[in-house]
Design an enzyme around this catalytic site. Sequence first.
Site, PDB file in Angstrom:
ATOM      1  N   GLU A 255      -1.736   8.387   8.282  1.00 48.40           N
ATOM      2  CA  GLU A 255      -0.314   8.015   8.253  1.00 48.40           C
ATOM      3  C   GLU A 255       0.412   8.468   9.525  1.00 48.40           C
ATOM      4  O   GLU A 255       1.345   7.824   9.984  1.00 48.40           O
ATOM      5  CB  GLU A 255       0.379   8.640   7.031  1.00 48.40           C
TER       6      GLU A 255
ATOM      7  N   ASP B 207       0.872  -1.184   0.000  1.00 47.70           N
ATOM      8  CA  ASP B 207       0.000   0.000   0.000  1.00 47.70           C
ATOM      9  C   ASP B 207       0.904   1.227   0.000  1.00 47.70           C
ATOM     10  O   ASP B 207       2.098   1.137   0.302  1.00 47.70           O
ATOM     11  CB  ASP B 207      -0.902   0.000   1.247  1.00 47.70           C
ATOM     12  N   SER B 208       0.306   2.388  -0.271  1.00 53.59           N
ATOM     13  CA  SER B 208       1.063   3.638  -0.194  1.00 53.59           C
ATOM     14  C   SER B 208       1.545   3.884   1.233  1.00 53.59           C
ATOM     15  O   SER B 208       2.428   4.703   1.449  1.00 53.59           O
ATOM     16  CB  SER B 208       0.186   4.805  -0.628  1.00 53.59           C
TER      17      SER B 208
ATOM     18  N   CYS C 274     -10.908   3.860   0.011  1.00 53.31           N
ATOM     19  CA  CYS C 274      -9.462   3.963   0.245  1.00 53.31           C
ATOM     20  C   CYS C 274      -9.179   3.114   1.469  1.00 53.31           C
ATOM     21  O   CYS C 274      -9.940   3.165   2.453  1.00 53.31           O
ATOM     22  CB  CYS C 274      -9.084   5.423   0.491  1.00 53.31           C
TER      23      CYS C 274
ATOM     24  N   CYS D   9      -4.514  -1.202  -2.111  1.00 49.17           N
ATOM     25  CA  CYS D   9      -4.612   0.245  -2.299  1.00 49.17           C
ATOM     26  C   CYS D   9      -5.452   0.492  -3.554  1.00 49.17           C
ATOM     27  O   CYS D   9      -5.090   0.022  -4.640  1.00 49.17           O
ATOM     28  CB  CYS D   9      -3.205   0.814  -2.482  1.00 49.17           C
TER      29      CYS D   9
ATOM     30  N   HIS E 241      -7.135   3.288   3.774  1.00 45.40           N
ATOM     31  CA  HIS E 241      -6.850   3.987   5.035  1.00 45.40           C
ATOM     32  C   HIS E 241      -8.131   4.266   5.830  1.00 45.40           C
ATOM     33  O   HIS E 241      -8.090   4.364   7.057  1.00 45.40           O
ATOM     34  CB  HIS E 241      -6.157   5.326   4.769  1.00 45.40           C
TER      35      HIS E 241
HETATM   36  N1  DGL Z   1      -4.701   3.342   0.807  1.00 49.01           N
HETATM   37  C1  DGL Z   1      -4.679   4.042  -0.459  1.00 49.01           C
HETATM   38  C2  DGL Z   1      -5.970   3.751  -1.253  1.00 49.01           C
HETATM   39  O1  DGL Z   1      -6.629   2.771  -0.995  1.00 49.01           O
HETATM   40  C3  DGL Z   1      -4.363   5.464  -0.157  1.00 49.01           C
HETATM   41  C4  DGL Z   1      -3.937   6.249  -1.309  1.00 49.01           C
HETATM   42  C5  DGL Z   1      -3.008   7.409  -1.013  1.00 49.01           C
HETATM   43  O2  DGL Z   1      -1.880   7.160  -0.589  1.00 49.01           O
HETATM   44  O3  DGL Z   1      -3.420   8.534  -1.317  1.00 49.01           O
HETATM   45  O4  DGL Z   1      -6.326   4.452  -2.172  1.00 49.01           O
END
Ligand code: DGL
Length: 260
Positions: A156, A15-16, A188, A78, A190
């Site tokens: 984050e 993931d990011s 998302c 993600c 997160h």
């Molecule tokens: N968890 C990522 C998603 O599902 C986050 C994206 C981001 O880093 O902006 O889109």
Amino acid sequence: MCSAIAVNAPVGVMDSGVGGLSVLQHLTRQLPHEHFIYFADSAHAPYGNKTATEIQQRCFTIADTLIAKGAKALVVACNTATAAAIAAMRERYSLPIIGMEPAVKPAAAASKNGIIGVLATTGTLKSAQFAALLEHYGQGVQVVTQACVGLVECIEQGQLDTPHTLALLEQYCQPLIAAGADTIVLGCTHYPFVRKHIQTIVGPDVTLIDTGAAVAKRLQQVLEQEQMLNTATEAGDYVFLTSGMEKTGRVMQELWGLTA
Ligand code: DGL
């Protein structure tokens, strides 16, 4: 079909940043005997305001790392990275790659009044994949989208309950409430970490939907098809990696603790 040697290899999850832990939670419940390596690209989060090319480059770098560590399959946990990079990743790598997309289809099926909201990143909402998703599954329902700029950054930092995070959530949920959405997609990975605040803001009658459980079922299906399921009877191991600073490690521990 893959060789039997691969069955004990780990599944790579990326993931990011820390958001994909909300997906890993479902993966480990669905597949308790699998080993997982999770990579949080927190040094480069958020992906939501990056170009598709930038995201693809990050995904290649992380996939190379996970494959070098023996991953037998990858889960792109993600929505933003899936939209930007999964096609390019599938062209480049031969191992199974599972992605995810906002749960528009189940939300449209669950909605009673035909109005659904989607909370996601700018990158996801602007992507061709999301447009195609709406084209396929958004017919016959009204879809209200809301980009949640700045929210990933809060999560984050482990700021799940701060006044700033709550103010952002209030701001982003209001248009969906005003439109009368009875079902809201957490688009998302997160966002499940602030689910309880979203539920409080939108009220108990609004259904919140995310895709973690569906992704876990899909991974199981793919591993079965490929004869890659780990046949061990003991619990799998988890390894956590990040490109981020020491603080990310602490946030990952805290968020992983919340999923227990
Ligand atoms: N968890 C990522 C998603 O599902 C986050 C994206 C981001 O880093 O902006 O889109």
